[in-house]
Design an enzyme around this catalytic site. Structure first.
Site, PDB file in Angstrom:
ATOM      1  N   ASN A 195       0.792  -1.227   0.000  1.00  0.00           N
ATOM      2  CA  ASN A 195       0.000   0.000   0.000  1.00  0.00           C
ATOM      3  C   ASN A 195       0.824   1.277   0.000  1.00  0.00           C
ATOM      4  O   ASN A 195       0.342   2.323  -0.398  1.00  0.00           O
ATOM      5  CB  ASN A 195      -0.997   0.001   1.165  1.00  0.00           C
ATOM      6  CG  ASN A 195      -0.328  -0.171   2.513  1.00  0.00           C
ATOM      7  OD1 ASN A 195       0.752  -0.747   2.633  1.00  0.00           O
ATOM      8  ND2 ASN A 195      -0.974   0.321   3.554  1.00  0.00           N
ATOM      9  N   GLU A 222       4.926  -4.240  12.173  1.00  0.00           N
ATOM     10  CA  GLU A 222       3.905  -3.216  11.968  1.00  0.00           C
ATOM     11  C   GLU A 222       2.724  -3.913  11.294  1.00  0.00           C
ATOM     12  O   GLU A 222       2.765  -4.214  10.105  1.00  0.00           O
ATOM     13  CB  GLU A 222       4.435  -2.081  11.086  1.00  0.00           C
ATOM     14  CG  GLU A 222       5.611  -1.327  11.667  1.00  0.00           C
ATOM     15  CD  GLU A 222       5.241  -0.472  12.860  1.00  0.00           C
ATOM     16  OE1 GLU A 222       4.036  -0.302  13.129  1.00  0.00           O
ATOM     17  OE2 GLU A 222       6.156   0.034  13.521  1.00  0.00           O
ATOM     18  N   CYS A 239      -3.367   0.979   7.046  1.00  0.00           N
ATOM     19  CA  CYS A 239      -3.612   0.233   8.281  1.00  0.00           C
ATOM     20  C   CYS A 239      -4.161   1.113   9.396  1.00  0.00           C
ATOM     21  O   CYS A 239      -4.697   0.597  10.375  1.00  0.00           O
ATOM     22  CB  CYS A 239      -2.342  -0.479   8.739  1.00  0.00           C
ATOM     23  SG  CYS A 239      -0.895   0.570   8.864  1.00  0.00           S
TER      24      CYS A 239
END
Length: 472
Positions: A149, A245, A279
């Site tokens: 992303n 992450e 996210c």
């Protein structure tokens, strides 16, 4: 494009097409790395770690600053590549390139700040006539596994600090968006980074991911991606340093004293950027019942004004998702929520990889669209009666990456900051905001360790304690 192994641009065992998610056209193809390719890269990286640690901090600073200059010179091509392979609208891609340049500069600056600390041993019993200090040393070989992303900035967040800390780095980019990472690797070599210092392997994570993560020659893994893959890497990695992450389903609380115009603007900006594929996208909007209808009325026209289409066109505000199957999944979750009693305010449905920006009202906390990570352009609103209920619902998740609140009450703002289990807390803005220099990371199953050049360099170096035993 070819992949970079042992200083050479090479092919692999077959190829994988890179697809433009907007029109489904093949824009390039990448090699499929094999176990043999991994072994060759690892051996070269071990030698690279030895070479990189001998380069002075100032010289590493100069190399990374030169890389930042080249990124700026090639910013147009980098932005277009991001849009073509990921579907991000061109304005957001340009913004990502600008951020990545800042991240690279920040990493360069940290290369000059790797220092020692004097430890006052004479303050310890029996510590007289002893002088102590610490040394910061590189971990060695760093494995950077990056998501689709943000195919440039999140690569730089790993590669920049790794090189700044004197490590060698192997990049494993997402299979959907590998081209930007390969171009970054070429830029780093052009900037003068030793060829042993950086490599980029492409291919299926299912085929080479475990091989990379389990190799004992890797001393540090930095991963950004899903919670499930992160857990698999942790189980596979063995005894090495790991930064994770992972995912989230970010809550955003709106209290009665909130500025609804500002709140609705922020929800639109932070819930639908990059087609919701962030996210820390605002996903669960927990709204006080006294202003619930007013917020929906303020939010609906803003979301309906988000035009979808070709991400290369300036007028487009929301582009395609990275895969048509992901858009279909989001549509399925929206339909499921409607079947369970949620109310579709606007949006719903998909056309290929484009999913319409969607608002759902009357979402119950037990619905999948609330409990799991949507990772798409859909935001759900849930009414609450008190700030305590809102904080309880915000914490009722295994995630904890980012959370936000809108209120003009200082006590409620601080209560939220203290009590919500999240690594990033935002007051009077949405959950999707990050300065690249700040410590960034999650709590609970959203991961551990911090990014941001200063903090990532700390994660990618080790501390030695040196004690000099002097004569009386």
């Amino acid at each position: 494009m070819q992949m970079l192994i042992a200083g050479q641009w090479v092919d692999g065992n077959g190829t994988i097409p890179v697809i433009n998610p907007f029109d489904n056209a093949e824009i390039d193809a990448i090699p499929k790395a094999t176990a043999g390719d991994v072994d060759r890269a690892m051996a070269f990286a071990v030698e690279g770690a030895k070479r990189m640690r001998r380069i002075s901090g100032y010289e590493r600073y100069r190399l990374l600053m030169r890389a930042a200059e080249l990124m700026d010179e090639q910013s147009g091509d980098l932005a277009e590549t991001i849009t073509l392979e990921e579907g991000k609208i061109i304005g957001e891609s340009r913004g990502e390139v600008a951020r990545a340049i800042e991240t690279m500069i920040g990493s360069a600056e940290e290369a000059k700040r790797l220092g020692s600390e004097v430890v006052p041993l004479d303050g310890a019993s029996g510590g007289g006539n002893r002088f102590g200090f610490t040394l910061r040393v590189p971990c060695g070989v760093v494995l950077a596994i990056t998501p689709f992303n943000f195919p440039l900035n999140l690569v730089v967040h790993k590669v920049g600090p790794a090189l700044a800390g004197g490590n060698s780095v192997i990049i494993k980019p997402a299979t959907d968006t590998p081209l930007t990472a390969l171009k970054l690797a070429r830029i780093l070599l052009e900037a003068g980074v030793p060829e042993e210092g950086v490599q980029c392997l492409t291919g299926s994570g299912g085929e080479i991911g475990d091989i990379l993560a389990s190799d004992p020659r890797v001393r540090k893994i930095s991963f950004t991606g899903s919670r499930d893959i992160g857990e698999r890497i942790c189980r596979t990695a063995g005894l090495k340093k790991v930064t994770m992450e992972l995912g989230s389903n970010a809550p955003l609380i709106v209290l009665p004293d909130a500025d609804l115009e500002k709140a609705s603007h922020a929800i639109t900006a932070t819930g639908f950027a990059n087609a919701g594929q962030v996210c820390i996208s605002a996903q669960r909007v927990l709204t006080h019942e006294s202003i619930y209808g007013d917020l929906i009325d303020a939010l609906k026209p803003k979301v309906e004004a988000l035009s979808t289409g070709n991400p290369l066109e300036q007028a487009t505000k929301v582009g395609p998702m990275v895969r048509a199957s992901d858009a279909a999944r989001v549509a399925e979750w929206v339909d499921e929520a409607e079947d369970q009693g949620a109310r579709l305010v606007t949006g719903g449905g998909c056309d290929g990889a484009i999913h319409a920006p969607t608002i759902l009202a009357d979402v119950r906390p037990e619905m999948r669209i609330s409990r799991e990570e949507v990772f798409g352009p859909a935001v759900g609103l849930t009414p609450v009666e008190t700030v305590e209920e809102a904080i309880g619902l915000a914490n009722d998740t295994n995630y904890g990456l980012s959370a936000a609140i809108f209120t003009e009450n200082l006590e409620n703002a601080m209560k939220f900051a203290r009590e919500v289990d999240s690594g990033n807390i935002h007051i009077n803005w949405g959950s999707q905001w990050r300065a690249d220099l700040m410590p960034y990371g999650g709590l609970k199953e959203s991961g551990f360790g911090k990014e941001g050049p200063k903090y990532a360099v700390e994660e990618m170096t080790e501390t030695k304690m040196v004690v000099m035993h002097l004569q009386g």
